[in-house]
Design an enzyme around this catalytic site. Structure first.
Site, short mmCIF file in Angstrom:
data_model
loop_
_atom_site.label_atom_id
_atom_site.label_comp_id
_atom_site.label_asym_id
_atom_site.label_seq_id
_atom_site.Cartn_x
_atom_site.Cartn_y
_atom_site.Cartn_z
N HIS A 101 2.19 5.10 -4.43
CA HIS A 101 2.45 3.73 -3.95
C HIS A 101 3.55 3.12 -4.79
CE1 HIS A 101 -0.78 3.60 -6.94
NE2 HIS A 101 -0.27 2.46 -7.35
N HIS A 103 4.94 -0.61 -6.04
CA HIS A 103 4.63 -2.04 -6.17
C HIS A 103 5.87 -2.85 -5.80
CE1 HIS A 103 0.86 -1.52 -8.60
NE2 HIS A 103 1.43 -0.37 -8.88
P1 5GP Z 1 -1.42 1.55 -10.12
O1 5GP Z 1 -1.97 1.05 -11.43
O2 5GP Z 1 -2.13 2.82 -9.68
O3 5GP Z 1 0.07 1.69 -10.12
O4 5GP Z 1 -1.72 0.41 -9.08
C1 5GP Z 1 -2.89 0.31 -8.35
C2 5GP Z 1 -2.87 -1.06 -7.70
O5 5GP Z 1 -3.75 -1.05 -6.62
C3 5GP Z 1 -3.30 -2.20 -8.63
O6 5GP Z 1 -2.27 -3.18 -8.67
C4 5GP Z 1 -4.59 -2.72 -7.99
O7 5GP Z 1 -4.69 -4.12 -8.10
C5 5GP Z 1 -4.42 -2.28 -6.55
N1 5GP Z 1 -5.65 -2.00 -5.83
C6 5GP Z 1 -6.66 -1.18 -6.25
N2 5GP Z 1 -7.62 -1.09 -5.30
C7 5GP Z 1 -7.18 -1.86 -4.25
C8 5GP Z 1 -7.73 -2.16 -2.96
O8 5GP Z 1 -8.82 -1.70 -2.60
N3 5GP Z 1 -7.00 -2.96 -2.16
C9 5GP Z 1 -5.78 -3.48 -2.53
N4 5GP Z 1 -5.15 -4.26 -1.65
N5 5GP Z 1 -5.25 -3.23 -3.75
C10 5GP Z 1 -5.94 -2.43 -4.60
#
Ligand code: 5GP
Ligand code: ZN
Length: 137
Positions: A101, A103
């Site tokens: 993903h 951001h």
């Molecule tokens: P990472 O740390 O893996 O780059 O980012 C994961 C992101 O996913 C975090 O910003 C967290 O807030 C978001 N996130 C985790 N679970 C969910 C979810 O069930 N729904 C949504 N919309 N965001 C999520």
């Protein structure tokens, strides 16, 4: 391919509802539930790739075009002063959900998103060594 145990596969493919800002055959852009700043969104491919290194090249190329298109709309709509694209790979880099993903983070003067780092130090010798190591791959 989808991964039945992956929450972002389920969200990207509409099995779990989300606030969706954009969708096409390959991607969905949703609002993050724990935003760093107002409007923080996530671009998810509908197919499962754990991280950047697994990503199909055509999907990788399209991801940046979609991110650019949606970011432009978000920046205007939300009156953002700036914008960060952030993409984490691996636990050491802060990845917590192992479905690729990106951001999309609108930034505002004086927000507290804190996406920054303290500049470290390097040497000409280490820079040359890094260049040698990477080019040898
Ligand atoms: P990472 O740390 O893996 O780059 O980012 C994961 C992101 O996913 C975090 O910003 C967290 O807030 C978001 N996130 C985790 N679970 C969910 C979810 O069930 N729904 C949504 N919309 N965001 C999520
Ligand atoms: Zn997945």
């Amino acid at each position: 391919m989808k991964d039945g145990n992956c929450i972002f596969c389920k969200i990207a493919n509409g099995e779990i509802p989300s606030t969706t800002l954009y969708e096409d055959d390959d991607f969905r852009v949703i609002l993050d539930l724990g935003p760093a700043a107002r409007g923080h969104a996530l671009l998810l491919p509908k197919e499962h790739y754990a991280n950047l290194f697994e990503l199909d090249d055509a999907v990788a190329a399209k991801a940046l075009v979609v991110a650019k298109t949606v970011a432009e709309k978000m920046k205007k709509a939300l009156g953002a002063d700036g914008f960060n694209l952030v993409q984490n790979n691996g636990e050491a880099a802060g990845q917590t959900v192992f479905h690729f993903h990106m951001h999309l983070i609108p930034r505002y003067e004086n927000d507290n998103a804190g996406i920054s780092w303290k500049p470290g130090e390097t040497t000409p010798e280490d820079m040359a060594e890094i260049k040698r190591l990477v080019e040898a791959q």
